[in-house]
Design an enzyme around this catalytic site. Structure first.
Site, PDB file in Angstrom:
ATOM      1  N   LYS A 106       3.436  -0.682   0.694  1.00 18.12           N
ATOM      2  CA  LYS A 106       2.669  -1.930   0.549  1.00 18.12           C
ATOM      3  C   LYS A 106       3.600  -3.128   0.436  1.00 18.12           C
ATOM      4  O   LYS A 106       3.247  -4.249   0.844  1.00 18.12           O
ATOM      5  CB  LYS A 106       1.717  -1.830  -0.639  1.00 18.12           C
ATOM      6  CG  LYS A 106       2.378  -1.535  -1.989  1.00 18.12           C
ATOM      7  CD  LYS A 106       2.701  -2.767  -2.789  1.00 18.12           C
ATOM      8  CE  LYS A 106       3.335  -2.421  -4.126  1.00 18.12           C
ATOM      9  NZ  LYS A 106       3.593  -3.613  -4.952  1.00 18.12           N
ATOM     10  N   THR A 121      -0.745  -7.206  -3.334  1.00 15.47           N
ATOM     11  CA  THR A 121       0.622  -7.612  -2.984  1.00 15.47           C
ATOM     12  C   THR A 121       0.648  -8.514  -1.763  1.00 15.47           C
ATOM     13  O   THR A 121       1.556  -9.346  -1.624  1.00 15.47           O
ATOM     14  CB  THR A 121       1.492  -6.365  -2.747  1.00 15.47           C
ATOM     15  OG1 THR A 121       1.278  -5.434  -3.808  1.00 15.47           O
ATOM     16  CG2 THR A 121       2.961  -6.713  -2.697  1.00 15.47           C
TER      17      THR A 121
END
Length: 329
Positions: free
Chosen positions: A187, A244
């Site tokens: 991620k 994120t």
């Protein structure tokens, strides 16, 4: 429970603050100068400014001191420092259960954190991993969040999750260590791409497409490495990815935005001042993807920008110009 938190960066400090409300916590930093600052200010000005360290948290730079009374060790050092930290623990003849709070692949070996534990730590000792959508600043402030604690030993995962779970920080258990670790690692790479997209003012539509297709390649690699497909639709997959890629507190997204502005990587990392795992994870992820012949266009674009000196606009154009395929591919 006596918990030793190893690593006084932002996330380690935030976890120490959170856990100290219910447990006896020792926070370890390897840097004696950093320790002196923590003791003097009771604030981690370098990594988590503005958040007071409760007096109940014991601070130390001596690993033997941190482990002396520990029943659980929470390792929150960068992946680059994980192996040496584990070696130092074993040198003290310690074989305490571990929970890892670091994300990424080890440089050179391309191993996930729990695989590094298997290399170094005594056989038969329980290892878990704690991951999920959580900015350190918000956890330290006591804002709500949810995490996953994964371990091959289901009983351990459930027990530790129960020990650290509260109504503010909900902790779910899982048996899919590989899936949780792959989601947590990759991620950060996709977030760099999302930051580049935002920095180039491509808009919300483009960011949503990047997140969605980024999740597809995370899932492809994760399943190939032994993770469970369902894990990537949960907290440590899509949950952590969304946070994120969209949150202003995301260091990896900040890297992407600065790259889009024409800044040099060395200058960016110096300004941010924290370890930005996506910058290093992308090298290993790119290598693994090539070895396993897994299509990872977002990862390839980020890799080419960071390590092949391909201009940002060219790398993004190459990705956008790919022939379309079936969405489920």
């Amino acid at each position: 429970m006596n918990i030793a938190v190893l690593g006084a960066g932002a996330w380690g400090t935030a976890l120490a603050i959170y856990l100290s409300a219910r447990h006896r916590v020792t926070l370890w930093t390897r840097n004696t100068g950093h320790l002196a600052e923590l003791v003097a200010l009771r604030i981690n000005q370098r990594y988590l400014p503005g958040q007071y360290l409760p007096d109940s948290i014991h601070l130390t730079s001596a690993l033997s001191d941190a482990l002396e009374r520990a029943e659980l060790v929470l390792v929150v050092v960068p992946v680059a420092g994980l192996r040496v930290t584990l070696q130092q623990i074993t040198a003290l003849n310690q074989s305490l259960p571990l929970v890892l709070g670091c994300k990424g692949f080890e440089a050179g070996s391309a191993k996930l954190p729990c695989q590094v534990v298997e290399d170094v730590y005594p056989a038969g000792i329980t290892c878990g991993v704690l991951s999920g959508p959580s900015f350190a600043q918000e956890v330290a402030m006591g804002l709500p969040a949810a995490l996953t604690l994964a371990s091959d030993e289901d009983t351990f995962a459930r027990r530790i999750a129960s020990e650290i779970h509260t109504s503010i920080l909900r902790v779910y258990s899982s048996s899919d260590v590989v899936g949780v670790e792959v989601g947590g690692a990759l991620k950060n790479v996709i977030a760099i791409a999302a930051g580049i997209s935002d920095g180039l003012a491509f808009g919300n539509n483009a960011r949503a497409a990047l997140i969605t297709r980024g999740l597809a390649e995370i899932t492809r690699l994760g399943v190939a490495l032994g993770g469970h497909r369902k894990t990537f639709t949960g907290l440590t997959g899509i949950g952590d990815l969304i946070l994120t890629c969209t949150g202003d507190l995301s260091r990896n997204r900040q890297v992407g935005m600065m790259l889009a502005a024409g800044r040099q990587l060395s200058e960016i990392l110096l300004e941010i001042g924290h370890v930005t795992e996506g910058v290093y994870t992308v090298r290993e992820a790119h290598e693994i993807g090539q070895q396993l012949q897994i299509d990872m266009p977002v990862t390839q674009a980020v890799y080419s920008i960071l390590y092949e000196q391909i201009p940002v606009e060219n790398a993004i154009r190459n990705m956008l110009d790919r022939e379309p395929g079936a969405e489920t591919d």
